[in-house]
Design a protein around this motif. Structure first.
Motif, PDB file in Angstrom:
ATOM      1  N   LEU A  89       9.571 -41.993   6.221  1.00  9.88           N
ATOM      2  CA  LEU A  89       8.531 -42.881   5.674  1.00  9.88           C
ATOM      3  C   LEU A  89       7.356 -43.026   6.654  1.00  9.88           C
ATOM      4  N   VAL A  93       3.457 -41.716   5.850  1.00 10.13           N
ATOM      5  CA  VAL A  93       2.289 -42.606   5.886  1.00 10.13           C
ATOM      6  C   VAL A  93       1.314 -42.150   6.976  1.00 10.13           C
ATOM      7  N   LEU A  97      -2.118 -40.554   5.511  1.00 12.13           N
ATOM      8  CA  LEU A  97      -3.254 -41.480   5.629  1.00 12.13           C
ATOM      9  C   LEU A  97      -4.289 -40.912   6.609  1.00 12.13           C
ATOM     10  N   TRP A 101      -8.224 -39.876   5.670  1.00 11.36           N
ATOM     11  CA  TRP A 101      -9.436 -40.252   6.409  1.00 11.36           C
ATOM     12  C   TRP A 101     -10.218 -39.046   6.893  1.00 11.36           C
ATOM     13  N   ARG A 104     -11.868 -37.776   3.724  1.00  6.89           N
ATOM     14  CA  ARG A 104     -12.897 -38.683   3.211  1.00  6.89           C
ATOM     15  C   ARG A 104     -14.148 -38.685   4.097  1.00  6.89           C
ATOM     16  N   PRO A 110     -22.595 -37.447   6.309  1.00  9.22           N
ATOM     17  CA  PRO A 110     -23.392 -36.236   6.018  1.00  9.22           C
ATOM     18  C   PRO A 110     -23.252 -35.137   7.072  1.00  9.22           C
ATOM     19  N   PHE A 236      -7.991 -48.101  -1.722  1.00 10.23           N
ATOM     20  CA  PHE A 236      -9.357 -48.212  -1.189  1.00 10.23           C
ATOM     21  C   PHE A 236     -10.436 -48.120  -2.269  1.00 10.23           C
ATOM     22  N   GLU A 293     -21.862 -44.403  -3.241  1.00  8.69           N
ATOM     23  CA  GLU A 293     -20.783 -45.373  -3.466  1.00  8.69           C
ATOM     24  C   GLU A 293     -20.121 -45.095  -4.808  1.00  8.69           C
TER      25      GLU A 293
ATOM     26  N   MET B   1     -30.347 -36.616   7.811  1.00 10.36           N
ATOM     27  CA  MET B   1     -29.876 -37.444   6.697  1.00 10.36           C
ATOM     28  C   MET B   1     -28.877 -38.482   7.212  1.00 10.36           C
ATOM     29  N   LYS B   2     -29.165 -39.745   6.893  1.00  6.64           N
ATOM     30  CA  LYS B   2     -28.311 -40.827   7.402  1.00  6.64           C
ATOM     31  C   LYS B   2     -27.317 -41.295   6.343  1.00  6.64           C
ATOM     32  N   MET B   3     -26.230 -41.867   6.847  1.00  6.71           N
ATOM     33  CA  MET B   3     -25.238 -42.417   5.932  1.00  6.71           C
ATOM     34  C   MET B   3     -25.768 -43.715   5.322  1.00  6.71           C
ATOM     35  N   GLN B   4     -25.467 -43.925   4.064  1.00  6.86           N
ATOM     36  CA  GLN B   4     -25.924 -45.154   3.417  1.00  6.86           C
ATOM     37  C   GLN B   4     -25.179 -46.359   4.001  1.00  6.86           C
ATOM     38  N   GLN B   6     -24.058 -49.109   2.777  1.00 10.05           N
ATOM     39  CA  GLN B   6     -22.902 -49.626   2.032  1.00 10.05           C
ATOM     40  C   GLN B   6     -21.683 -48.733   2.218  1.00 10.05           C
ATOM     41  N   ILE B   7     -21.934 -47.408   2.385  1.00  5.96           N
ATOM     42  CA  ILE B   7     -20.826 -46.476   2.651  1.00  5.96           C
ATOM     43  C   ILE B   7     -20.234 -46.800   4.023  1.00  5.96           C
ATOM     44  N   ARG B  10     -18.174 -49.932   3.919  1.00  6.80           N
ATOM     45  CA  ARG B  10     -16.903 -49.730   3.216  1.00  6.80           C
ATOM     46  C   ARG B  10     -15.905 -48.950   4.082  1.00  6.80           C
ATOM     47  N   ILE B  11     -16.422 -47.995   4.853  1.00  4.77           N
ATOM     48  CA  ILE B  11     -15.545 -47.231   5.751  1.00  4.77           C
ATOM     49  C   ILE B  11     -14.918 -48.169   6.783  1.00  4.77           C
ATOM     50  N   ASN B  14     -12.296 -50.432   5.067  1.00  2.92           N
ATOM     51  CA  ASN B  14     -11.083 -49.689   4.709  1.00  2.92           C
ATOM     52  C   ASN B  14     -10.305 -49.227   5.947  1.00  2.92           C
ATOM     53  N   ALA B  15     -11.033 -48.935   7.036  1.00  3.33           N
ATOM     54  CA  ALA B  15     -10.364 -48.510   8.278  1.00  3.33           C
ATOM     55  C   ALA B  15      -9.516 -49.654   8.839  1.00  3.33           C
ATOM     56  N   ILE B  17      -8.120 -52.034   7.072  1.00  3.00           N
ATOM     57  CA  ILE B  17      -6.938 -52.135   6.198  1.00  3.00           C
ATOM     58  C   ILE B  17      -5.934 -51.035   6.571  1.00  3.00           C
ATOM     59  N   SER B  18      -6.463 -49.850   6.936  1.00  2.38           N
ATOM     60  CA  SER B  18      -5.593 -48.718   7.287  1.00  2.38           C
ATOM     61  C   SER B  18      -4.740 -49.009   8.508  1.00  2.38           C
ATOM     62  N   ILE B  21      -1.823 -50.646   7.294  1.00  3.01           N
ATOM     63  CA  ILE B  21      -0.934 -49.736   6.542  1.00  3.01           C
ATOM     64  C   ILE B  21      -0.147 -48.836   7.498  1.00  3.01           C
ATOM     65  N   TYR B  22      -0.817 -48.349   8.557  1.00  2.00           N
ATOM     66  CA  TYR B  22      -0.114 -47.517   9.554  1.00  2.00           C
ATOM     67  C   TYR B  22       1.057 -48.294  10.168  1.00  2.00           C
ATOM     68  N   PRO B  25       5.164 -49.511   7.911  1.00  2.00           N
ATOM     69  CA  PRO B  25       6.525 -48.959   7.930  1.00  2.00           C
ATOM     70  C   PRO B  25       7.230 -49.159   9.270  1.00  2.00           C
TER      71      PRO B  25
END
Lengths: 312, 57
Positions: A89, A93, A97, A101, A104, A110, A236, A293, B1-4, B6-7, B10-11, B14-15, B17-18, B21-22, B25
Motif C-alpha cells: 500500500l 501510494v 502519487l 505530480w 501533472r 509551461p 484534486f 484551469e 510564457m508564465k504559469m497562470q 490560479q494554476i 492550485r498546485i 494540492n501539494a 494535501i499530497s 496522503i503520502y 498509509p
C-alpha cells in the motif's frame, strides 16, 4: 502464493514486454493505428521503447545501488520488517502519487511541457506509443529512482507486486482495445464501472487525456493525469469521466517533427518551422498544450444515461 | 510564457494535501501495529543480532 510470486517476477522481466508485444500485434492486426503509424512514428516508438529498458533503467539501478550504500549505509534493508500488505500500500501510494505530480507538472508548468510533448504527439493510442517519451523526461522519471531506493531499504519484494499491478493497469489504459466498454454497456456492471473508473485509469479516462481537442466534451488533455490510480484526479479535481472515447488523438498543431528531435530535444532540434521543438520554437505553440484551469470534479457526482458527469 | 496564477495556487494547495496522503498509509500502519501491540522492527533487530547479519555497535 508461489504461483502469484512467479507471475509477478516474470512480469518484471520478460512478461511485460511479451504482453506489450502481443497487444501491439493484436492492435496492429485490427487496424487500430489506422494509417497514422508511418516510418517516422514507428522509429520514434521503437527507440523510446528500447533505449530506457536497455540503457537508462539498468544504468540508474546499477549506479543507485553503488551510490546508496555510500550515502545511506545504515538504511540497507532497514525496512524489511514492514508487513507485506502495508509495504504494498505504501509503495502504491508513494509511487503513483509521485508519478501523478511528475506528469501533472509537465502539463501545467509551461517550461516542462516540451519534455513531455513526445508522449502526446502520437495521433493514435496503443502499445506503440505507451512508452513514447523524450529521453530527458525518461532520465528524470521519478519512479526509476524510487524503485532503486525501495529495493535498497528492503521494500523490493512488495515493490515487485506494486510495480507489476501498476504496469498492467497503465499498459491497458493506453491500449487501443477498449476493455472497459462492456462495463458501460451492461447495466448490471455499472456499479463495478463506477468504482473502477474512479479508482484506476481506464482506456476511457486515459484516452481522454490524449485527445487532440476538448471541444467534443470527451477529450480532457488538461487533466486526467492519473497513471495507475485515477483517484488522484478525483481528489484534486483534475479529472473528467465521460465513458466515451475521443475521435482524434494527438496534438492539434503537430508538425510531424523528426523522430530524433522528439526523442532527444533539446539536445537535437527540429527543422520544422514553427515547431515547439525547433531552435527558436515557442515554449507552448498552440491551444492544445496551453495549461488552463480545468473544471474540477465535484466530490458528489452522478453519471446520467448520456455518460457525462454532472454535479450531483 | 508564465504559469497562470490560479494554476500556481492550485498546485500549492494540492501539494499540501499530497503530503498528508503520502503520510496516511505510513501512519495507518503504525496505528494498526500499535493497537495490536506488534513491534516487527524489534523482532527483526533481535533476529539480526542472533544470526549476526547486522553489524554490532
Amino acid at each position: 502464493m508461489k504461483i502469484v510470486e512467479s507471475v509477478f517476477q516474470n512480469l518484471s522481466t520478460w512478461g511485460l514486454p511479451v504482453l506489450v508485444l502481443t497487444l501491439g500485434v493484436v492492435e496492429f492486426s485490427l487496424g487500430l493505428y489506422k494509417k497514422h503509424w508511418d516510418n517516422n512514428e514507428r522509429i520514434l516508438d521503437i527507440v523510446c521503447y528500447t533505449v530506457p529498458k536497455l540503457i537508462v533503467r539498468p544504468l540508474v539501478a546499477y549506479c543507485g545501488l553503488k551510490f546508496l550504500p555510500l550515502v545511506l549505509p545504515d538504511f540497507k534493508g532497514a525496512f524489511e520488517w514492514v508487513p507485506f500488505w502495508w509495504g504494498f500500500l505504501i509503495i502504491c501510494v508513494a509511487d503513483d502519487l509521485t508519478q501523478y505530480w511528475y506528469h501533472r507538472l509537465h502539463h501545467e508548468v509551461p517550461f516542462l511541457w516540451r519534455f513531455h510533448r513526445t508522449h502526446h504527439s502520437a495521433p493514435y493510442m496503443g502499445m506503440a506509443m505507451a512508452s513514447r517519451q523524450n529521453i530527458i523526461y525518461t532520465l528524470f522519471f521519478s519512479q526509476t529512482y524510487l524503485t532503486t531506493a525501495l529495493v535498497y531499504i528492503g521494500l523490493g519484494y512488495p515493490a515487485l507486486f506494486a510495480k507489476g499491478v501498476k504496469s498492467i493497469i497503465t499498459t491497458l489504459a493506453h491500449s487501443s482495445i477498449p476493455w472497459d466498454k462492456p462495463l458501460y454497456q451492461n447495466k448490471w456492471l455499472h456499479p463495478l464501472a463506477w468504482v473502477l473508473e474512479r479508482l484506476i485509469s481506464t482506456p476511457a479516462t486515459h484516452h481522454a487525456h490524449h485527445a487532440a481537442s476538448n471541444d467534443d466534451g470527451i477529450g480532457h488533455y488538461k487533466g486526467n493525469f492519473g497513471n495507475m490510480f485515477f483517484l488522484w484526479d478525483v481528489i484534486f479535481g483534475t479529472g473528467i469521466i465521460t465513458r466515451k472515447y475521443p475521435s482524434v488523438y494527438g496534438l492539434q498543431h503537430y508538425h510531424h517533427e523528426e523522430w530524433y528531435a522528439q526523442f532527444a530535444w533539446p539536445l537535437l532540434k527540429s527543422s520544422k518551422e514553427g515547431s515547439e521543438l525547433a531552435a527558436n520554437g515557442p515554449m507552448v505553440a498552440d491551444e492544445t498544450s496551453t495549461p488552463q484551469e480545468p473544471e474540477p470534479i465535484p466530490h458528489t457526482t452522478a453519471i446520467p444515461a448520456s455518460g457525462h458527469i454532472v454535479p450531483g | 510564457m508564465k504559469m497562470q496564477p490560479q494554476i500556481f495556487r492550485r498546485i500549492i494547495r494540492n501539494a499540501l494535501i499530497s503530503v498528508f496522503i503520502y503520510a496516511l498509509p505510513v501512519l495507518a500502519m503504525f496505528l494498526v501495529l500499535y493497537v495490536r501491540g506488534e513491534r516487527p522492527w524489534k523482532t527483526k533487530a533481535q533476529h539480526t543480532v542472533h544470526t549476526g547479519h547486522h553489524r554490532q555497535p
